[in-house]
Design a protein around this motif. Structure first.
Motif, mmCIF file in Angstrom:
data_model
loop_
_atom_site.group_PDB
_atom_site.id
_atom_site.type_symbol
_atom_site.label_atom_id
_atom_site.label_comp_id
_atom_site.label_asym_id
_atom_site.label_seq_id
_atom_site.Cartn_x
_atom_site.Cartn_y
_atom_site.Cartn_z
ATOM 1 N N SER A 63 -4.698 -4.520 12.186
ATOM 2 C CA SER A 63 -3.253 -4.535 12.414
ATOM 3 C C SER A 63 -2.453 -3.927 11.261
ATOM 4 N N VAL A 64 -3.075 -3.788 10.091
ATOM 5 C CA VAL A 64 -2.335 -3.259 8.937
ATOM 6 C C VAL A 64 -2.928 -1.952 8.417
ATOM 7 N N LYS A 65 -4.040 -1.540 8.954
ATOM 8 C CA LYS A 65 -4.707 -0.324 8.477
ATOM 9 C C LYS A 65 -3.786 0.875 8.606
ATOM 10 N N GLY A 66 -3.689 1.639 7.524
ATOM 11 C CA GLY A 66 -2.821 2.804 7.516
ATOM 12 C C GLY A 66 -1.399 2.495 7.049
ATOM 13 N N ARG A 67 -1.052 1.222 6.973
ATOM 14 C CA ARG A 67 0.293 0.831 6.528
ATOM 15 C C ARG A 67 0.256 0.065 5.207
ATOM 16 N N PHE A 68 -0.798 -0.682 4.974
ATOM 17 C CA PHE A 68 -0.928 -1.505 3.769
ATOM 18 C C PHE A 68 -2.008 -0.903 2.870
ATOM 19 N N THR A 69 -1.811 -1.062 1.570
ATOM 20 C CA THR A 69 -2.797 -0.595 0.601
ATOM 21 C C THR A 69 -2.993 -1.647 -0.475
ATOM 22 N N ILE A 70 -4.233 -2.054 -0.669
ATOM 23 C CA ILE A 70 -4.555 -3.006 -1.721
ATOM 24 C C ILE A 70 -5.099 -2.247 -2.918
ATOM 25 N N SER A 71 -4.704 -2.698 -4.101
ATOM 26 C CA SER A 71 -5.208 -2.085 -5.322
ATOM 27 C C SER A 71 -5.264 -3.154 -6.410
ATOM 28 N N ARG A 72 -5.980 -2.829 -7.476
ATOM 29 C CA ARG A 72 -6.092 -3.787 -8.568
ATOM 30 C C ARG A 72 -6.002 -3.075 -9.903
#
Length: 122
Positions: A63-72
Motif C-alpha cells: 500500500s505504500v510502495k513507491g510513495r514511502f522511503t525508509i532510510s537510516r
C-alpha cells in the motif's frame, strides 16, 4: 535499554509529504534492523516499511510502495520515513521499532517508540 522517539508527524493535505524521524538512544542502532509500523483508528497495527541492519535491503507494504522511503543514518542513530503522495487512508499513528529484519513478512521487533500521529485531510 533502547529507547525510540518518533517525530515529524502532523496534519497534511492529501498529496502532501512528511518526513518522520526516529531517534534511537541507549545503544547504537547499528546492530538492529529497523521498522516503521502504523495503526489507524479502529484497526490493528500494520507493517509499513523496514530496513536491514546493513542498509542493503528495504521492504515495504504494498500500500505504500513507491510513495514511502525508509532510510537510516547510523552515525546519527536515526531512522527516517519519507512519506510522499499522502492519502487520507494513510492517517494513523506511526511507530518506529528496532529488532531484526529478514523480509517484508519476516521480522521481530524488540523495542518500540510511542508513535507520532499523521493525519491526512482530503
Amino acid at each position: 535499554q533502547v529507547q525510540l522517539v518518533e517525530s515529524g508527524g502532523g496534519l497534511v493535505q492529501a498529496g502532501g509529504s512528511l518526513r518522520l524521524s526516529c531517534a534511537v538512544s541507549g545503544r547504537t542502532m547499528r546492530g538492529y534492523g529497523m521498522g516503521w509500523f502504523r495503526q489507524a483508528p479502529g484497526k490493528e497495527r500494520e507493517f509499513v516499511a523496514a530496513i536491514s541492519t546493513n542498509d542493503e535491503n528495504t521492504y515495504y507494504a504494498e500500500s505504500v510502495k513507491g510513495r514511502f522511503t525508509i532510510s537510516r543514518d547510523n552515525a546519527k542513530n536515526t531512522v527516517y520515513l519519507q512519506v510522499n503522495s499522502l492519502k487520507p487512508e494513510d492517517t494513523a499513528v506511526y511507530y518506529c521499532a528496532a529488532g531484526w529484519v529478514g523480509g517484508r513478512f519476516s521480522y521481530g521487533m524488540n523495542y518500540w517508540g510511542k508513535g507520532t500521529l499523521v493525519t491526512v485531510s482530503a
